[in-house]
Design an enzyme around this catalytic site. Structure first.
Site, mmCIF file in Angstrom:
data_model
loop_
_atom_site.group_PDB
_atom_site.id
_atom_site.type_symbol
_atom_site.label_atom_id
_atom_site.label_comp_id
_atom_site.label_asym_id
_atom_site.label_seq_id
_atom_site.Cartn_x
_atom_site.Cartn_y
_atom_site.Cartn_z
ATOM 1 C CB SER A 113 -10.124 15.910 -9.156
ATOM 2 O OG SER A 113 -11.016 16.105 -9.854
ATOM 3 C CG HIS A 114 -13.799 13.109 -8.645
ATOM 4 N ND1 HIS A 114 -12.524 13.032 -9.490
ATOM 5 C CD2 HIS A 114 -14.209 11.901 -8.384
ATOM 6 C CE1 HIS A 114 -12.293 11.929 -9.479
ATOM 7 N NE2 HIS A 114 -13.107 11.000 -9.091
ATOM 8 C CG ASP A 277 -13.691 18.927 -10.464
ATOM 9 O OD1 ASP A 277 -13.690 20.015 -11.056
ATOM 10 O OD2 ASP A 277 -13.049 17.830 -10.585
ATOM 11 C CG ASP A 279 -9.309 19.439 -10.353
ATOM 12 O OD1 ASP A 279 -10.467 18.999 -10.267
ATOM 13 O OD2 ASP A 279 -8.494 18.833 -11.098
ATOM 14 C CG ASP A 281 -10.953 18.867 -13.850
ATOM 15 O OD1 ASP A 281 -11.598 18.860 -13.111
ATOM 16 O OD2 ASP A 281 -9.796 18.217 -14.149
ATOM 17 N NE ARG A 282 -14.493 15.007 -12.549
ATOM 18 C CZ ARG A 282 -14.701 13.619 -12.338
ATOM 19 N NH1 ARG A 282 -16.074 13.415 -11.842
ATOM 20 N NH2 ARG A 282 -13.836 12.722 -12.265
ATOM 21 C CE LYS A 376 -12.065 16.305 -15.687
ATOM 22 N NZ LYS A 376 -10.819 15.269 -15.713
HETATM 23 C C1 VG1 Z 1 -12.471 9.657 -13.430
HETATM 24 C C2 VG1 Z 1 -13.278 9.748 -14.730
HETATM 25 C C3 VG1 Z 1 -12.315 10.263 -15.792
HETATM 26 C C4 VG1 Z 1 -11.801 11.334 -15.231
HETATM 27 C C5 VG1 Z 1 -10.819 11.326 -13.953
HETATM 28 C C6 VG1 Z 1 -10.189 12.555 -13.714
HETATM 29 O O1 VG1 Z 1 -11.446 8.574 -13.601
HETATM 30 O O2 VG1 Z 1 -13.993 8.410 -14.835
HETATM 31 O O3 VG1 Z 1 -13.167 10.324 -16.953
HETATM 32 O O4 VG1 Z 1 -10.708 11.909 -16.371
HETATM 33 O O5 VG1 Z 1 -11.926 10.801 -13.075
HETATM 34 O O6 VG1 Z 1 -10.915 13.386 -13.534
HETATM 35 P P1 VG1 Z 1 -11.927 7.134 -13.091
HETATM 36 O O7 VG1 Z 1 -10.409 6.343 -13.471
HETATM 37 O O8 VG1 Z 1 -11.752 7.192 -11.729
HETATM 38 O O9 VG1 Z 1 -12.917 6.557 -13.817
HETATM 39 V V1 VG1 Z 1 -10.837 14.542 -12.229
HETATM 40 O O10 VG1 Z 1 -11.726 15.721 -12.450
HETATM 41 O O11 VG1 Z 1 -11.080 13.828 -10.721
HETATM 42 O O12 VG1 Z 1 -9.151 14.901 -12.408
HETATM 43 CO CO CO Z 2 -11.375 17.447 -11.500
#
Ligand code: VG1
Ligand code: CO
Length: 543
Positions: A113-114, A277, A279, A281-282, A376
């Site tokens: 993801s991010h 982001d 993948d 989803d953001r 998302k």
């Molecule tokens: C983070 C965000 C959370 C989100 C998760 C996955 O998690 O705070 O809100 O659901 O990333 O997002 P954490 O545990 O690092 O706070 V994604 O777009 O990275 O799949």
């Molecule tokens: Co993501």
């Protein structure tokens, strides 16, 4: 061509976090590492014969290698069919959409993801179940148990699949269908939003900028915004997915998407900006010289949802993650619908969506989505906003100002302390937990603590309990400070401090966010001793 049983040893720590298993690329490159996890997924699922699997990733380094491995393992487990995105590409929301549309047993998303990509960056894998959503904790726990006792994995030694060639290929007894990554998703978006109205908006000279951040959403945004909706070529910047995201951090916030923020600062520039982001989803939504918080975005979308065709019959309910601001709660109350508060991570919305209890969901971390899929969805949120802008004829800033005037403003910010010492982070949280019982009723600065606890969630649908989901200190006026440790980082620990203050009076809606929250920021430091525990005097990222 034959199916082999390869003996192997368990790897420690293959426990999925907030959103799947995320580790450094070099960890995933160890022989057998990915295979162990995938075998554990298949062992958890049991008999997969005759089933369909969906497979794709965000295109980051190691994506194609992993896709080939998983295809060859799926063939060894009796799957009838795998739908794989061309080039190994599928955004997280597209995987969710394809699973649901084609009634697959589940899907595998390859993404961190991010988190940064490239050879020195991160890689990740996540299993999604038949509803299209992330596996619930019961499933991820079973996967972890299998991964700790694994002795062998099964894989075919057949030649590689050509991931560029659309259409069917054979792998052992299994059909591999290479699909257009955008088609099913684009079709779904056209059912939800008023594409006619958005097309006229662009035809009338409206300009936007979408930053693909060299991650997976570029091709989706180009096909839908520039293709179907007629936005001018060049509307999507950084559109091509790159294995290292061009060296950038595909985490859409005003800090990482500085290029977009720069473009949106221009008085003669586009009226509307957005970014997604790694993948896809953001989403980050920006107006001209105006940054919108994700919590406000959820609230505004909820308040205007019936303007979009897919939501014209109204919302069943709203859900937000606990640290997300309470702005959406006020909208839910005005609409007379329930608002649920869940732990961080999209998997907690799955049951509520499946049960029809909620229609819109959101997280403060630039995540918004709805019952159309079980993830998302970045581009969905952008299209929703475009739909609102097209129908109301008002710019983002005006819609938000009117929203605050009606509901009040929830000032909101998240302070991240990244890559801190993991043991110190645990101790900080432990010492806070000890203090919790004594905080209620205490005066902290100008605030009085209403209650302080460690968020424990009981799922309203299956009654499963998730404890220790974040420490919250809630003041008598509704202001809040929340502390939690990230479950997605791969270096040391990341402490997230979430700050929220409610202001009803429009005379105070123009403050700078960090100033509006200054007193709470000070209290957070005093109560948690952040600088003592972490050695940091300021956060590494403020959003
Ligand atoms: C983070 C965000 C959370 C989100 C998760 C996955 O998690 O705070 O809100 O659901 O990333 O997002 P954490 O545990 O690092 O706070 V994604 O777009 O990275 O799949
Ligand atoms: Co993501």
């Amino acid at each position: 061509m034959s199916i082999q049983n390869q003996s192997t040893q368990p790897f420690s720590g293959q426990r999925p976090g907030t959103s799947g298993l995320r580790k450094k690329v070099t960890v995933f490159q160890q022989p057998g590492y990915l295979e162990n996890f995938v075998q554990s997924v298949f062992d958890t699922l049991g008999d997969c014969s005759g089933q369909t699997l969906v497979l794709g990733g965000d295109g980051r380094y190691h994506n194609r290698v992993a896709v080939q491995t998983i295809l060859h393992m799926a063939a060894a487990h009796g799957y009838a069919r795998v739908l794989v995105g061309q080039g190994g590409i599928l955004s997280t929301p597209a995987v969710s959409c394809v699973i649901r549309k084609h009634a697959a047993l589940g899907g595998i998303v390859l993404s961190a993801s991010h988190n940064p990509g490239g050879i020195d960056g991160d890689f990740g894998i996540k299993y999604n179940i038949a509803n299209g959503g992330p596996a619930p904790e019961s499933v991820t726990e079973a996967i972890f148990q299998f991964s700790s006792s694994i002795a062998a994995y099964r894989i075919s030694d057949a030649p590689e699949i050509d991931l560029q060639r659309l259409g069917r290929q054979q792998l052992e007894q299994m059909v591999v269908e290479v699909i257009d990554p955008v088609a099913d998703y684009a079709e779904l978006m056209q059912q939800l939003f008023d594409f006619e109205a958005i097309r006229s908006l662009f035809a009338g000279g409206f300009r936007m900028c979408f930053d693909g951040m060299h991650a997976v959403s570029g091709p989706y945004a180009q096909a839908i915004l520039e293709g179907l909706l007629g936005a001018p070529a060049g509307t999507v910047i950084n559109a091509q997915p790159l294995e290292d995201f061009g060296g950038h951090h595909p985490d859409p916030n005003p800090v990482n998407a500085a290029q977009l923020i720069g473009i949106m600062a221009n008085q003669d520039g586009p009226e509307f900006g957005a970014a997604s982001d790694g993948d896809g989803d953001r989403n980050m939504i920006v107006g001209r010289r105006f940054e919108l918080t994700p919590s406000d975005s959820l609230a505004v979308l909820a308040a205007h949802a019936t303007l979009a065709p897919g939501y014209r019959h109204g919302l069943a309910g709203i859900a937000r993650s606990m640290p997300t601001s309470c702005a959406a709660d006020r909208v839910a109350a005005a609409l007379g619908i329930p608002c649920y508060e869940t732990p961080t991570g999209w998997k907690f919305f799955g049951n509520l969506l499946d049960a029809g209890k909620v229609t819109l969901c959101g997280e403060e971390s630039y995540g918004t989505g709805s019952s159309h899929i079980r993830e998302k969805d970045g581009l969905w949120a952008v299209l929703f906003w475009l739909n609102l802008l097209a129908v109301t004829g008002k710019p983002v800033q005006q819609l938000v100002a009117e929203h605050w005037a009606r509901f009040g403003r929830n000032y909101y910010s998240r302070h991240d302390y990244e890559a801190i010492d993991a043991a110190a982070a645990e101790e900080l949280m432990a010492s806070l937990r000890i203090k919790l019982p004594s905080l209620a009723g205490q005066n902290l600065g100008n605030y009085v603590v209403d209650y302080a606890d460690d968020f424990c969630y009981t799922d309203p649908v299956d009654a499963s309990v998730s404890s220790k989901q974040g420490i919250r200190i809630v003041m008598t006026d509704g202001s809040r400070i929340v502390f939690r440790l990230s479950g997605t980082g791969t270096e040391g620990a990341t402490l997230r401090v979430y700050l929220e203050r409610y202001e009803a009076d429009p005379a105070y809606h123009h403050l700078l966010t960090q100033q509006a929250l200054a007193a709470l920021i000070l209290i957070a430091e005093q109560v948690a001793g952040i600088s003592d525990w972490t050695g940091r005097v300021r956060p590494s990222v403020i959003t």
